[in-house]
Motif scaffolding. Structure first.
Motif, PDB file in Angstrom:
ATOM      1  N   ARG A 244       5.471  -8.384   8.482  1.00 55.09           N
ATOM      2  CA  ARG A 244       5.612  -6.924   8.593  1.00 55.09           C
ATOM      3  C   ARG A 244       4.395  -6.157   8.062  1.00 55.09           C
ATOM      4  O   ARG A 244       3.823  -5.351   8.779  1.00 55.09           O
ATOM      5  N   MET A 245       3.995  -6.412   6.810  1.00 50.29           N
ATOM      6  CA  MET A 245       2.833  -5.730   6.246  1.00 50.29           C
ATOM      7  C   MET A 245       2.101  -6.677   5.309  1.00 50.29           C
ATOM      8  O   MET A 245       2.689  -7.205   4.376  1.00 50.29           O
ATOM      9  N   ASP A 246       0.804  -6.904   5.569  1.00 55.14           N
ATOM     10  CA  ASP A 246       0.062  -7.832   4.707  1.00 55.14           C
ATOM     11  C   ASP A 246      -0.395  -7.145   3.421  1.00 55.14           C
ATOM     12  O   ASP A 246      -0.247  -5.935   3.244  1.00 55.14           O
ATOM     13  N   GLY A 247      -0.941  -7.946   2.512  1.00 54.83           N
ATOM     14  CA  GLY A 247      -1.336  -7.422   1.212  1.00 54.83           C
ATOM     15  C   GLY A 247      -2.499  -6.458   1.264  1.00 54.83           C
ATOM     16  O   GLY A 247      -2.594  -5.532   0.450  1.00 54.83           O
ATOM     17  N   TYR A 248      -3.428  -6.655   2.212  1.00 49.49           N
ATOM     18  CA  TYR A 248      -4.530  -5.715   2.374  1.00 49.49           C
ATOM     19  C   TYR A 248      -4.011  -4.333   2.774  1.00 49.49           C
ATOM     20  O   TYR A 248      -4.444  -3.309   2.249  1.00 49.49           O
ATOM     21  N   THR A 249      -3.088  -4.316   3.735  1.00 47.08           N
ATOM     22  CA  THR A 249      -2.546  -3.045   4.198  1.00 47.08           C
ATOM     23  C   THR A 249      -1.714  -2.380   3.105  1.00 47.08           C
ATOM     24  O   THR A 249      -1.772  -1.152   2.929  1.00 47.08           O
ATOM     25  N   LEU A 250      -0.952  -3.173   2.362  1.00 46.22           N
ATOM     26  CA  LEU A 250      -0.195  -2.628   1.233  1.00 46.22           C
ATOM     27  C   LEU A 250      -1.141  -1.963   0.241  1.00 46.22           C
ATOM     28  O   LEU A 250      -0.889  -0.834  -0.217  1.00 46.22           O
ATOM     29  N   THR A 251      -2.242  -2.641  -0.091  1.00 43.82           N
ATOM     30  CA  THR A 251      -3.204  -2.070  -1.041  1.00 43.82           C
ATOM     31  C   THR A 251      -3.796  -0.768  -0.507  1.00 43.82           C
ATOM     32  O   THR A 251      -3.936   0.224  -1.241  1.00 43.82           O
ATOM     33  N   THR A 252      -4.137  -0.760   0.779  1.00 36.18           N
ATOM     34  CA  THR A 252      -4.705   0.445   1.395  1.00 36.18           C
ATOM     35  C   THR A 252      -3.713   1.610   1.331  1.00 36.18           C
ATOM     36  O   THR A 252      -4.093   2.749   1.016  1.00 36.18           O
ATOM     37  N   LYS A 253      -2.426   1.339   1.603  1.00 36.03           N
ATOM     38  CA  LYS A 253      -1.408   2.395   1.553  1.00 36.03           C
ATOM     39  C   LYS A 253      -1.239   2.920   0.122  1.00 36.03           C
ATOM     40  O   LYS A 253      -1.062   4.125  -0.096  1.00 36.03           O
ATOM     41  N   ILE A 254      -1.309   2.024  -0.855  1.00 33.80           N
ATOM     42  CA  ILE A 254      -1.195   2.440  -2.254  1.00 33.80           C
ATOM     43  C   ILE A 254      -2.354   3.364  -2.612  1.00 33.80           C
ATOM     44  O   ILE A 254      -2.165   4.407  -3.262  1.00 33.80           O
ATOM     45  N   ARG A 255      -3.550   3.009  -2.183  1.00 32.65           N
ATOM     46  CA  ARG A 255      -4.729   3.821  -2.522  1.00 32.65           C
ATOM     47  C   ARG A 255      -4.708   5.190  -1.833  1.00 32.65           C
ATOM     48  O   ARG A 255      -5.289   6.156  -2.324  1.00 32.65           O
ATOM     49  N   LYS A 256      -4.047   5.282  -0.690  1.00 31.10           N
ATOM     50  CA  LYS A 256      -3.990   6.550   0.046  1.00 31.10           C
ATOM     51  C   LYS A 256      -2.858   7.452  -0.430  1.00 31.10           C
ATOM     52  O   LYS A 256      -2.817   8.629  -0.067  1.00 31.10           O
ATOM     53  N   ASP A 257      -1.930   6.907  -1.225  1.00 28.84           N
ATOM     54  CA  ASP A 257      -0.788   7.679  -1.708  1.00 28.84           C
ATOM     55  C   ASP A 257      -1.133   8.262  -3.081  1.00 28.84           C
ATOM     56  O   ASP A 257      -1.336   7.522  -4.042  1.00 28.84           O
ATOM     57  N   PRO A 258      -1.240   9.601  -3.202  1.00 29.31           N
ATOM     58  CA  PRO A 258      -1.635  10.221  -4.480  1.00 29.31           C
ATOM     59  C   PRO A 258      -0.738   9.821  -5.645  1.00 29.31           C
ATOM     60  O   PRO A 258      -1.191   9.800  -6.793  1.00 29.31           O
ATOM     61  N   ARG A 259       0.513   9.494  -5.369  1.00 28.82           N
ATOM     62  CA  ARG A 259       1.451   9.119  -6.439  1.00 28.82           C
ATOM     63  C   ARG A 259       1.195   7.706  -6.955  1.00 28.82           C
ATOM     64  O   ARG A 259       1.642   7.346  -8.050  1.00 28.82           O
ATOM     65  N   MET A 260       0.480   6.892  -6.175  1.00 29.38           N
ATOM     66  CA  MET A 260       0.303   5.471  -6.499  1.00 29.38           C
ATOM     67  C   MET A 260      -1.154   5.069  -6.670  1.00 29.38           C
ATOM     68  O   MET A 260      -1.430   3.949  -7.109  1.00 29.38           O
ATOM     69  N   GLN A 261      -2.080   5.941  -6.321  1.00 26.99           N
ATOM     70  CA  GLN A 261      -3.462   5.520  -6.132  1.00 26.99           C
ATOM     71  C   GLN A 261      -4.132   4.946  -7.381  1.00 26.99           C
ATOM     72  O   GLN A 261      -5.120   4.212  -7.280  1.00 26.99           O
ATOM     73  N   ASP A 262      -3.603   5.249  -8.570  1.00 26.97           N
ATOM     74  CA  ASP A 262      -4.190   4.711  -9.798  1.00 26.97           C
ATOM     75  C   ASP A 262      -3.540   3.392 -10.233  1.00 26.97           C
ATOM     76  O   ASP A 262      -3.918   2.827 -11.263  1.00 26.97           O
ATOM     77  N   LEU A 263      -2.598   2.901  -9.432  1.00 25.88           N
ATOM     78  CA  LEU A 263      -1.891   1.666  -9.771  1.00 25.88           C
ATOM     79  C   LEU A 263      -2.828   0.471  -9.681  1.00 25.88           C
ATOM     80  O   LEU A 263      -3.612   0.352  -8.735  1.00 25.88           O
ATOM     81  N   TYR A 264      -2.757  -0.410 -10.660  1.00 23.10           N
ATOM     82  CA  TYR A 264      -3.590  -1.613 -10.666  1.00 23.10           C
ATOM     83  C   TYR A 264      -3.001  -2.617  -9.677  1.00 23.10           C
ATOM     84  O   TYR A 264      -1.818  -2.939  -9.725  1.00 23.10           O
ATOM     85  N   VAL A 265      -3.847  -3.133  -8.768  1.00 23.75           N
ATOM     86  CA  VAL A 265      -3.400  -4.083  -7.749  1.00 23.75           C
ATOM     87  C   VAL A 265      -4.191  -5.379  -7.879  1.00 23.75           C
ATOM     88  O   VAL A 265      -5.424  -5.380  -7.800  1.00 23.75           O
ATOM     89  N   MET A 266      -3.472  -6.474  -8.061  1.00 16.90           N
ATOM     90  CA  MET A 266      -4.073  -7.800  -8.160  1.00 16.90           C
ATOM     91  C   MET A 266      -3.626  -8.627  -6.956  1.00 16.90           C
ATOM     92  O   MET A 266      -2.434  -8.828  -6.735  1.00 16.90           O
ATOM     93  N   LEU A 267      -4.571  -9.074  -6.139  1.00 14.58           N
ATOM     94  CA  LEU A 267      -4.249  -9.909  -4.991  1.00 14.58           C
ATOM     95  C   LEU A 267      -4.210 -11.370  -5.426  1.00 14.58           C
ATOM     96  O   LEU A 267      -5.087 -11.839  -6.153  1.00 14.58           O
TER      97      LEU A 267
END
Length: 320
Positions: A244-267
């Motif tokens: 459904r959604m890969d980890g790259y796309t998930l990370t991109t969506k997080i970075r584009k969402d102002p509510r989530m963009q500062d969240l630390y993401v570890m692949l």
């Protein structure tokens, strides 16, 4: 098949676009299976094999390829299916997982197909906990089964989940500055449980999600009460290859969402580390940890929770 796998550049353009290429193959019978081309180094006719004494019966021998010796796994046997009968006319898919090179013996190789991760679906309900499926898709009106390779390796090679005392000592530095909770996103139940057990050993709780879409929805749900994510979770650990959604796309969506963009993401993935290091920067992730290295994973997580660079002190960490 010669030439199909020659160019990596064309395939890397798919990363971050929620698309992938699957190499389709057969074991015994008509059922077709799929494997991500990113994990494939080459496809060859089965070479001469040498038996290894006392090896797992699913490892049918070792092959000497390009100045290295690699184990060859009968993929039919590995998933509790029928063994490959005509070994002399079989193929070997040479792959790289978790920094190791191995070959999967298959009866026949079909072709490569390009598709979106949204076309890769979770296995049907009722397939059972014993199923080796991690996902399915459809090609030419036929269901293609995608195998949980993490489970195959865990069954054959075993998995070391021990964490060195020196690594665990870092957890004693935890303060109340960050919550001791992590969102873990991975489509493999084996991988999720491995990560969960490592986090439990360092005193961290986790919420589980089965794919990128479910992970993003979990983050949105956490935000419903208006409390910032920084007060609920310390970071997200995400696989890359998921239905459904890969980890790259998930990370991109997080970075584009102002509510989530500062969240630390570890692949956290079994894909090639060299490639992922460049993709970390491209999609805006913070760090990459290869599967499955319990000391490295624990050390990186502890450092992030302690507001340190996850790589600090990594030279002293060893995962055999």
């Amino acid at each position: 098949m010669a030439g199909v796998l020659d160019s990596v550049d064309s395939r890397t353009q798919l990363a971050g676009t929620n698309r992938l290429e699957l190499l389709l193959f057969r074991l015994q019978g008509k059922q077709r299976y799929g494997i991500n081309v990113f994990k494939v180094q080459e496809v060859i006719r089965c070479p001469k094999l040498s038996r290894m004494p006392k090896s797992n019966h699913r490892i049918v021998g070792v092959a000497h390829l390009r100045n290295r010796t690699i184990p060859i796994i009968d993929l039919g046997l590995a998933i509790s299916n029928e063994p490959i009968v005509d070994k002399e006319n079989s193929f070997v898919i040479v792959t790289e997982y978790n920094r190791f090179i191995q070959g999967f013996m298959v009866a026949g190789v079909d072709r490569i197909t390009n598709m979106g991760w949204n076309e890769i679906l979770p296995p049907p309900k009722g397939s059972g906990a014993s199923s080796y499926l991690t996902a399915v898709t459809h090609v030419d009106n036929e269901m293609i089964e995608i195998i949980d390779v993490e489970r195959v390796f865990a069954d054959i090679m075993g998995v070391n989940e021990e964490i060195e005392v020196d690594v665990l000592d870092g957890a004693s530095e935890f303060t109340d500055e960050k919550p001791k909770h992590i969102l873990v996103v991975d489509d493999s139940s084996v991988a999720r449980n491995q990560i969960k057990r490592v986090l439990q050993k360092v005193g961290i709780e986790c919420t589980m999600a089965n794919d990128g879409q479910e992970g993003y929805e979990a983050l949105e749900k956490m935000l419903e009460d208006g409390v910032p994510l920084s007060e609920k979770i310390a970071l997200v650990i995400s696989d890359i290859e998921m239905p459904r959604m890969d980890g790259y796309t998930l990370t991109t969506k997080i970075r584009k969402d102002p509510r989530m963009q500062d969240l630390y993401v570890m692949l956290h993935t079994s894909l090639s580390g060299v490639f992922n290091n460049s993709m970390v920067e491209k999609v805006g992730a913070n760090h990459f940890v290869p599967k499955f290295k319990p000391n490295e994973l624990a050390h990186s997580v502890i450092n992030v929770v302690n507001n340190k660079d996850p790589s600090d002190g990594m030279e002293n960490i060893s995962d055999a």
